[in-house]
Design a protein around this motif. Structure first.
Motif, short mmCIF file in Angstrom:
data_model
loop_
_atom_site.label_atom_id
_atom_site.label_comp_id
_atom_site.label_asym_id
_atom_site.label_seq_id
_atom_site.Cartn_x
_atom_site.Cartn_y
_atom_site.Cartn_z
N ASP A 321 21.89 9.98 -32.49
CA ASP A 321 22.93 11.02 -32.54
C ASP A 321 22.43 12.27 -31.84
O ASP A 321 21.29 12.34 -31.35
CB ASP A 321 23.35 11.31 -33.98
CG ASP A 321 22.19 11.75 -34.87
OD1 ASP A 321 21.19 12.28 -34.33
OD2 ASP A 321 22.27 11.58 -36.10
N SER A 322 23.27 13.29 -31.79
CA SER A 322 22.95 14.50 -31.04
C SER A 322 21.75 15.22 -31.63
O SER A 322 20.93 15.81 -30.90
CB SER A 322 24.16 15.43 -31.00
OG SER A 322 24.58 15.77 -32.32
N ARG A 323 21.60 15.17 -32.96
CA ARG A 323 20.47 15.84 -33.59
C ARG A 323 19.16 15.16 -33.21
O ARG A 323 18.17 15.82 -32.87
CB ARG A 323 20.65 15.84 -35.10
CG ARG A 323 19.54 16.56 -35.87
CD ARG A 323 19.74 16.43 -37.37
NE ARG A 323 19.73 15.03 -37.77
CZ ARG A 323 18.63 14.32 -37.97
NH1 ARG A 323 17.44 14.87 -37.77
NH2 ARG A 323 18.71 13.06 -38.36
N GLN A 324 19.14 13.82 -33.28
CA GLN A 324 17.93 13.08 -32.90
C GLN A 324 17.60 13.27 -31.43
O GLN A 324 16.44 13.41 -31.04
CB GLN A 324 18.10 11.60 -33.21
CG GLN A 324 18.19 11.27 -34.69
CD GLN A 324 18.53 9.81 -34.93
OE1 GLN A 324 19.41 9.25 -34.25
NE2 GLN A 324 17.85 9.18 -35.86
N ALA A 326 18.32 15.86 -29.57
CA ALA A 326 17.79 17.20 -29.39
C ALA A 326 16.34 17.29 -29.87
O ALA A 326 15.49 17.92 -29.22
CB ALA A 326 18.65 18.21 -30.14
N LYS A 327 16.05 16.63 -30.99
CA LYS A 327 14.69 16.67 -31.52
C LYS A 327 13.70 15.99 -30.57
O LYS A 327 12.61 16.51 -30.32
CB LYS A 327 14.66 16.00 -32.89
CG LYS A 327 13.29 16.01 -33.55
CD LYS A 327 13.32 15.35 -34.91
CE LYS A 327 11.94 15.34 -35.56
NZ LYS A 327 11.96 14.69 -36.90
N LYS A 341 16.47 21.77 -24.13
CA LYS A 341 17.50 21.88 -25.16
C LYS A 341 18.88 21.82 -24.52
O LYS A 341 19.04 22.02 -23.30
CB LYS A 341 17.33 23.16 -25.96
CG LYS A 341 17.39 24.44 -25.14
CD LYS A 341 17.13 25.66 -26.00
CE LYS A 341 17.16 26.95 -25.20
NZ LYS A 341 16.88 28.14 -26.04
#
Length: 384
Positions: A321-324, A326-327, A341
């Motif tokens: 997903d977008s959070r993973q 980005a991380k 980022k």
């Protein structure tokens, strides 16, 4: 510089016998795995001749893959084996720093309980395993009662073999020779190991190995064996003691050891969890961006999760997903040394978050393998 073989004892023939012993009871995945394990067994008898000791890691995705048996056979061939699956941190510190009879060789089964998702308060064990890779490694602990406590340095240098499910932290993986075990196929057969019968056979080989090690110790100390082309930095540290052993044994072992080194280092680089970020960067460059200078996050995720035989559609049971994303990308930096980022991208329907190829280009250049295509487009620099 290679080490000349010592002719007083036939080291090559002895290593051949140890390999044959392993092959009777262990179904390792490749011939290179047998070479690496035999050399690791031998290096445990010469620990103080080296600046560091590689960890040996038997890992598999599923139980019943022969990991524990691998440790068990190693335990018959190494000095002072200490099975540490239920050992407390205090016991291990004391054993490594002053065990009667000599420094133990730690055989740690079920290592996933220390480093895996079920692990809890195991920082002391992790610290010991990390520090003990180097001969100069020590672990500091407070000893005494109440206000009478003092800081004491515990020597941590010890040979360690581990077995477990899944993966290990980077600090252990990069210091390890990794044997990726798998369940035996129907046509793969090994002899049943019976301790009362076969352990004395292993001990006889162990004693001969110890005698040979004493005979070549002065030759090996301070040696710098030739590394295969492309093996440097941490992998070279891991393999240096094993190649020194092979050179001292002579025969076909120097050649086999270097071939095994190249194969296992490449396999570790291609498949370990630490390289998942490199896989992500490469897939973004070669499959998702394909020369585009920017791309919305939603489009990137759709492209990644649609890839066949890629991990992105199933990351611990859920798609990336977008959070993973980005991380993982945030662990790398741009050419300006800023974390990668998501930024605003203007589209026909408004402004969305996404990534610019110009931000990724420096990471692509530093970490990814050369593109398969003869030419790869250099992304345009964006000012927004």
């Amino acid at each position: 510089m290679s080490i000349p073989a010592n002719n007083t004892l036939d080291g090559a023939a002895l290593l051949d016998e140890i390999e044959a012993f392993h092959r009777r009871f262990n179904a390792f995945p490749t011939p290179s795995a047998y070479v690496a394990v035999v050399l690791w067994d031998a290096h445990t008898h010469l620990l103080d001749a080296f600046e560091s000791t590689p960890r040996l890691a038997f890992l598999s995705p599923e139980p019943g893959s022969g990991k524990t048996r691998g440790l068990e056979i190693c335990g018959t061939l190494v000095p002072q084996p200490m099975v540490a699956v239920n050992a407390s941190p205090a016991a291990l510190f004391r054993a490594v720093s002053g065990m009667e009879g000599g420094r133990p060789t730690i055989l740690f089964d079920e290592i996933d309980t220390v480093f895996g998702p079920k692990a809890k308060d195991n920082e002391e064990l992790r610290g010991l395993l990390n520090a003990g890779h180097r001969r100069t490694g020590v672990s500091y602990r407070c000893v005494g009662d109440g206000g009478q406590q003092t800081v004491q340095a515990f020597p941590s240098y010890a040979a360690v073999a581990v077995a477990g499910l899944g993966w290990l932290p980077d600090t252990i993986m990069t210091r390890s020779v990794i044997i990726r075990m798998r369940r035996r196929a129907p046509n793969e057969h090994v002899e049943a190991f019976r301790s009362r019968i076969h352990e004395p056979e292993g001990h006889a080989l162990r004693d001969r190995l110890a005698a040979w090690a004493d005979n070549v110790r002065e030759t090996i100390e301070g040696s710098f064996p030739d590394m295969p082309e492309g093996v440097s930095d941490r992998p070279a540290d891991v393999w240096e003691p094993l190649l020194a052993i092979a050179d001292a044994a002579g025969g076909h072992w120097p050649e086999r050891a270097r071939a095994a080194c190249v194969e296992l280092v490449a396999a570790a680089t291609a498949g370990d969890k630490a390289s998942l970020g490199i896989r992500l960067l490469t897939d973004l460059r070669d499959t998702v961006f394909c020369g585009a200078d920017r791309m919305p996050t939603a489009q990137i995720l759709a492209g990644l999760t649609a890839m066949d035989e890629a991990p992105w559609a199933d990351m611990s049971g859920k798609p990336l997903d977008s959070r993973q994303l980005a991380k993982r990308l945030g662990e790398y930096v741009t050419a300006d040394n800023e974390p990668i980022k998501a930024r605003n991208i203007r589209t026909g329907s408004g402004v969305v978050k996404g990534y610019y190829a110009s931000d990724l280009y420096d990471a692509w250049k530093r970490y990814c393998p050369a593109p398969k295509a003869a030419e790869s487009a250099t992304p345009a620099t964006d000012s927004g």
